[in-house]
Scaffold this active site. Structure first.
Site, short mmCIF file in Angstrom:
data_model
loop_
_atom_site.label_atom_id
_atom_site.label_comp_id
_atom_site.label_asym_id
_atom_site.label_seq_id
_atom_site.Cartn_x
_atom_site.Cartn_y
_atom_site.Cartn_z
N VAL A 104 0.86 -1.17 0.00
CA VAL A 104 0.00 0.00 0.00
C VAL A 104 0.90 1.23 0.00
CG1 VAL A 104 -1.80 1.27 1.21
CG2 VAL A 104 -1.77 -1.23 1.30
N CYS A 105 0.59 2.18 -0.87
CA CYS A 105 1.33 3.44 -0.93
C CYS A 105 2.82 3.18 -1.12
CB CYS A 105 1.03 4.25 0.33
SG CYS A 105 1.45 6.00 0.24
N THR A 106 3.68 3.80 -0.31
CA THR A 106 5.12 3.66 -0.49
C THR A 106 5.66 2.34 0.06
OG1 THR A 106 5.44 4.95 1.53
CG2 THR A 106 5.60 6.12 -0.58
#
Length: 319
Positions: A104-106
């Site tokens: 998720v995300c970075t």
């Protein structure tokens, strides 16, 4: 049906929503259909971690003691900028043994550091796509989708897209009805396709500094069915077409034509999701003129025609 273990990786500087959003989705699935998921959290040493917002998260166990999970979820956050080398090493050795690897995300940056995205298509938060591509050239970074699946590896964009991806995984595991029930409980829509743009046309483009150009941006948004050719827009901004095109691109980061395309696609998509209007009517209202022109735009941008988009992503309650 065998119970699936979902392991959430915790570390200092983690983005709490990257953890709690997906966790609530899988927990909702377990409540809806008991015995389907076993949810666990783990940090390097089993010690509590502090999220980027200051929230203290207490894991269930240390990574050294966990069995290989069905789904390993790696969240993002400031802690991915300079991660503990032991965390990357653990991912390098244990990530490939998970049945399904999710970021998720970075969190995608951690996967890339561990070499788990080499040769794969992946995404991350839009603000870090350039960094991911620059630091890890073996990764095929796609900055546009909210989530990407490449084999058993799933990557998603910023924060809330982790919920979208988790709902898609639950739908894959347990069916659409279960995923829809969870989405309704969380008051989110089970309708965002993975290849939907990470942000709207208005967010994708910068707001122009000069008032005439800002007014043109607003006009485009409010009149997608109108004459939005360069000459007409330039006249509205009281500039020559050539000067207008240069100024618009300089101040918004995209050409007038690209901005118009995004606004029209977004308008048509919302009408397909939120109304029962016919495709021909929506095509006219969105400035495409004909259903065929709208179909070509949808296939190019989203990979599916309007009718299929509506079938997949319109809430069942819309009539």
């Amino acid at each position: 049906m065998a119970q699936r273990t979902v392991l959430f990786l915790l570390f200092d500087g983690v983005q709490s929503l990257d953890v709690t959003g997906p966790l609530e989705v899988f927990a909702g699935a377990e409540q809806h259909t008991p015995g389907t998921y076993r949810l666990r959290t783990a940090s390097l040493d089993g010690a509590p971690v502090r999220s980027s917002s200051g929230l203290l998260l207490v894991p269930d166990e240390a990574l050294a003691g966990v069995a290989d999970p069905h789904t390993l979820l790696v969240p993002g956050g400031r802690g991915t900028r300079d991660p503990d080398p032991r965390l990357v090493d653990w991912l390098r050795h244990h990530g490939p043994r998970a049945g399904r690897l999710v970021s998720v995300c970075t969190g995608a940056i951690l996967l890339a550091r561990a070499g788990l995205l080499d040769g794969r298509r992946a995404t991350t938060h839009w603000a870090y796509c350039d960094k991911l591509a620059r630091d890890h050239p073996a990764v095929r970074v796609d900055p546009d989708p909210i989530y990407v699946r490449d084999g058993a590896v799933h990557t998603s964009a910023g924060v809330t897209s982790g919920i979208d991806l988790s709902l898609a995984l639950v739908e894959e595991d347990l069916g659409r009805d279960t995923a829809l029930a969870i989405a309704r409980h969380l008051v989110v829509f089970l309708r965002r396709p993975g290849n939907q743009a990470q942000f709207s046309a208005q967010l994708a483009a910068q707001t122009a500094a000069r008032e005439p150009l800002r007014e043109v941006q607003q006009w485009i948004t409010e009149h997608p069915e109108g004459d939005l050719g360069v000459e007409a827009l330039a006249a509205r901004a009281r500039l020559s077409p050539r000067h207008f095109t240069r100024a618009f691109r300089a101040e918004t980061g995209m050409t007038p034509g690209r901005y118009v395309d995004r606004v029209r696609l977004e308008h048509a998509r919302r009408l397909l999701e939120d109304t029962g209007d016919g495709v021909e009517e929506i095509a006219r209202a969105s400035g495409y003129g004909t259903p065929e022109a709208m179909r070509r735009a949808f296939v190019k941008a989203l990979g599916i025609p309007p009718a299929e988009y509506r079938r997949r992503f319109r809430p069942a309650t819309v009539h």
